[in-house]
Each structure stands twice: as C-alpha cells, then as structure tokens.
Motif scaffolding. Sequence first.
Motif, PDB file in Angstrom:
ATOM      1  N   MET A 101      38.130 126.809  44.742  1.00  0.00           N
ATOM      2  CA  MET A 101      39.521 126.648  45.114  1.00  0.00           C
ATOM      3  C   MET A 101      40.388 127.190  43.972  1.00  0.00           C
ATOM      4  O   MET A 101      40.093 126.971  42.810  1.00  0.00           O
ATOM      5  N   ASP A 102      41.425 127.894  44.334  1.00  0.00           N
ATOM      6  CA  ASP A 102      42.389 128.360  43.344  1.00  0.00           C
ATOM      7  C   ASP A 102      43.739 127.702  43.634  1.00  0.00           C
ATOM      8  O   ASP A 102      43.864 126.910  44.573  1.00  0.00           O
ATOM      9  N   ARG A 103      44.737 128.028  42.824  1.00  0.00           N
ATOM     10  CA  ARG A 103      46.059 127.410  43.003  1.00  0.00           C
ATOM     11  C   ARG A 103      46.627 127.660  44.395  1.00  0.00           C
ATOM     12  O   ARG A 103      47.198 126.762  45.008  1.00  0.00           O
ATOM     13  N   LYS A 104      46.478 128.884  44.868  1.00  0.00           N
ATOM     14  CA  LYS A 104      47.035 129.236  46.176  1.00  0.00           C
ATOM     15  C   LYS A 104      46.430 128.358  47.271  1.00  0.00           C
ATOM     16  O   LYS A 104      47.152 127.805  48.108  1.00  0.00           O
ATOM     17  N   GLU A 105      45.127 128.229  47.277  1.00  0.00           N
ATOM     18  CA  GLU A 105      44.457 127.412  48.293  1.00  0.00           C
ATOM     19  C   GLU A 105      44.844 125.940  48.146  1.00  0.00           C
ATOM     20  O   GLU A 105      45.055 125.239  49.140  1.00  0.00           O
ATOM     21  N   PHE A 106      44.957 125.473  46.907  1.00  0.00           N
ATOM     22  CA  PHE A 106      45.375 124.097  46.640  1.00  0.00           C
ATOM     23  C   PHE A 106      46.762 123.835  47.237  1.00  0.00           C
ATOM     24  O   PHE A 106      46.975 122.860  47.958  1.00  0.00           O
ATOM     25  N   ILE A 107      47.699 124.730  46.969  1.00  0.00           N
ATOM     26  CA  ILE A 107      49.063 124.589  47.476  1.00  0.00           C
ATOM     27  C   ILE A 107      49.057 124.608  49.010  1.00  0.00           C
ATOM     28  O   ILE A 107      49.715 123.784  49.647  1.00  0.00           O
TER      29      ILE A 107
ATOM     30  N   GLY B 149      55.727 121.562  43.250  1.00  0.00           N
ATOM     31  CA  GLY B 149      55.866 120.579  44.316  1.00  0.00           C
ATOM     32  C   GLY B 149      54.537 119.979  44.727  1.00  0.00           C
ATOM     33  O   GLY B 149      54.437 118.772  44.981  1.00  0.00           O
ATOM     34  N   ALA B 150      53.508 120.802  44.816  1.00  0.00           N
ATOM     35  CA  ALA B 150      52.178 120.304  45.187  1.00  0.00           C
ATOM     36  C   ALA B 150      51.652 119.333  44.130  1.00  0.00           C
ATOM     37  O   ALA B 150      51.082 118.289  44.462  1.00  0.00           O
ATOM     38  N   VAL B 151      51.860 119.664  42.865  1.00  0.00           N
ATOM     39  CA  VAL B 151      51.442 118.760  41.783  1.00  0.00           C
ATOM     40  C   VAL B 151      52.236 117.458  41.848  1.00  0.00           C
ATOM     41  O   VAL B 151      51.678 116.369  41.679  1.00  0.00           O
ATOM     42  N   ALA B 152      53.534 117.550  42.136  1.00  0.00           N
ATOM     43  CA  ALA B 152      54.359 116.344  42.252  1.00  0.00           C
ATOM     44  C   ALA B 152      53.858 115.452  43.382  1.00  0.00           C
ATOM     45  O   ALA B 152      53.738 114.233  43.216  1.00  0.00           O
ATOM     46  N   VAL B 153      53.549 116.034  44.526  1.00  0.00           N
ATOM     47  CA  VAL B 153      53.032 115.252  45.654  1.00  0.00           C
ATOM     48  C   VAL B 153      51.725 114.563  45.263  1.00  0.00           C
ATOM     49  O   VAL B 153      51.525 113.381  45.547  1.00  0.00           O
TER      50      VAL B 153
ATOM     51  N   GLN C 279      43.178 112.467  49.193  1.00  0.00           N
ATOM     52  CA  GLN C 279      41.822 112.391  48.645  1.00  0.00           C
ATOM     53  C   GLN C 279      40.831 113.157  49.508  1.00  0.00           C
ATOM     54  O   GLN C 279      39.904 113.779  48.988  1.00  0.00           O
ATOM     55  N   MET C 280      41.028 113.131  50.814  1.00  0.00           N
ATOM     56  CA  MET C 280      40.125 113.856  51.722  1.00  0.00           C
ATOM     57  C   MET C 280      40.253 115.375  51.570  1.00  0.00           C
ATOM     58  O   MET C 280      39.260 116.085  51.701  1.00  0.00           O
ATOM     59  N   ILE C 281      41.447 115.871  51.305  1.00  0.00           N
ATOM     60  CA  ILE C 281      41.610 117.327  51.248  1.00  0.00           C
ATOM     61  C   ILE C 281      41.274 117.917  49.886  1.00  0.00           C
ATOM     62  O   ILE C 281      41.002 119.103  49.793  1.00  0.00           O
TER      63      ILE C 281
ATOM     64  N   GLU D  11      43.755 113.818  39.689  1.00  0.00           N
ATOM     65  CA  GLU D  11      43.782 113.934  38.224  1.00  0.00           C
ATOM     66  C   GLU D  11      42.608 114.755  37.706  1.00  0.00           C
ATOM     67  O   GLU D  11      42.582 115.134  36.546  1.00  0.00           O
ATOM     68  N   ASP D  12      41.653 115.022  38.561  1.00  0.00           N
ATOM     69  CA  ASP D  12      40.501 115.811  38.152  1.00  0.00           C
ATOM     70  C   ASP D  12      40.717 117.293  38.420  1.00  0.00           C
ATOM     71  O   ASP D  12      40.388 118.128  37.599  1.00  0.00           O
ATOM     72  N   ILE D  13      41.290 117.614  39.570  1.00  0.00           N
ATOM     73  CA  ILE D  13      41.416 119.029  39.929  1.00  0.00           C
ATOM     74  C   ILE D  13      42.640 119.704  39.316  1.00  0.00           C
ATOM     75  O   ILE D  13      42.581 120.869  38.935  1.00  0.00           O
ATOM     76  N   ILE D  14      43.748 119.007  39.208  1.00  0.00           N
ATOM     77  CA  ILE D  14      44.975 119.647  38.730  1.00  0.00           C
ATOM     78  C   ILE D  14      44.807 120.252  37.334  1.00  0.00           C
ATOM     79  O   ILE D  14      45.152 121.419  37.133  1.00  0.00           O
ATOM     80  N   PRO D  15      44.263 119.514  36.359  1.00  0.00           N
ATOM     81  CA  PRO D  15      44.070 120.164  35.052  1.00  0.00           C
ATOM     82  C   PRO D  15      43.111 121.353  35.114  1.00  0.00           C
ATOM     83  O   PRO D  15      43.288 122.332  34.390  1.00  0.00           O
ATOM     84  N   SER D  16      42.110 121.292  35.997  1.00  0.00           N
ATOM     85  CA  SER D  16      41.183 122.417  36.128  1.00  0.00           C
ATOM     86  C   SER D  16      41.869 123.648  36.701  1.00  0.00           C
ATOM     87  O   SER D  16      41.496 124.770  36.377  1.00  0.00           O
ATOM     88  N   LEU D  17      42.859 123.449  37.551  1.00  0.00           N
ATOM     89  CA  LEU D  17      43.628 124.575  38.080  1.00  0.00           C
ATOM     90  C   LEU D  17      44.678 125.058  37.083  1.00  0.00           C
ATOM     91  O   LEU D  17      44.980 126.245  37.018  1.00  0.00           O
TER      92      LEU D  17
END
Length: 154
Positions: A1-7, A53-57, A68-70, A76-82
């Motif tokens: 997953m990259d930032r674009k897919e995360f958003i 905005g995605a990080v804020a949500v 959590q499902m998506i 807190e685990d994925i955001i720093p990795s992205l």
Amino acid sequence: MDRKEFIEKIDSKLKLIRNEKGFTQDKMAEIIGISKKTLVQIEKGRSSLGWTGAVAVCSIFKDSQVLQMIIGGDSEDIIPSLAFKSYEANYDNTMGGKIWWKVIKTQDDYKVQQNIITNHFRILDRKNRRICSSFEIEYIEKRLDELCANGGPQ
C-alpha cells in the motif's frame, strides 16, 4: 500500500465511518475540519481528503471498526510507515499481531510480522513492543540482524 491507496481507502469509507459513529454530515465535517460541501463531494467520490485529511480521520477515529478493517488494525502502525521510508518507534506496546498480522520470521527474542491488509512489515520484541516498521523487507531484515547481533535496540 502506498499513500495514494491509503487515501483512496479512507475516502471510500468515510461515510461508513461517519455512520458508525452516528454523526450527521454537518457534525462530521466540523470534526475533521472541512466544509459540509467538501464532505458530500468526498462521500460521492468526487473529491478527496488528501494525505493530511486521511491522517486526521485515522487519528480522530482510531477506534473505528470500519477503519481497522480497511487498514488492517491500528493506524498508528501504518501512518509512520507511509510517512517515512522506515520508522523506528519508541517501542510501543502492541497486541502481538493476533488479528491482522502473520509471522514471517522469528529470531532470538524478535519476530517479523507482515500485515495481511497493507503488507507492511514490523519487528516486535518478546514483550510485543514495536521496534520498527517499513514497507521494505530488506530494511526489516537488516534491522533484525542488527538487533540480534547487538543484543537489542541501540
């Protein structure tokens, strides 16, 4: 997953998160700091929260089951990795990966896990504290070798 897919994932589930929490569009827009018009556009797939905005949500609604499902567990685990190429935490406690993680490798007092949704990696110590996380397995393997050779985090 990259930032674009995360958003895109956060954008596509924003309405579900709002409904899960029982908020009106007005209230949800106020909470995340956007206009109601923008929220409606995002919920219709015509606009985007963007990275901030995605990080804020994720921060505000980190207890959301939909969220959590998506993203496969704790944001807190994925955001720093992205956000960073590789991330070293202050050894935050985890639940040990009981739901969203598969163990890839164990060595000495450490285990390497991969998230089954996002595919990013992390190293946990014997107390299930997160040592680091990254999307790059080469970095994780190198860091694991360093940890084992040096007898722990440096």
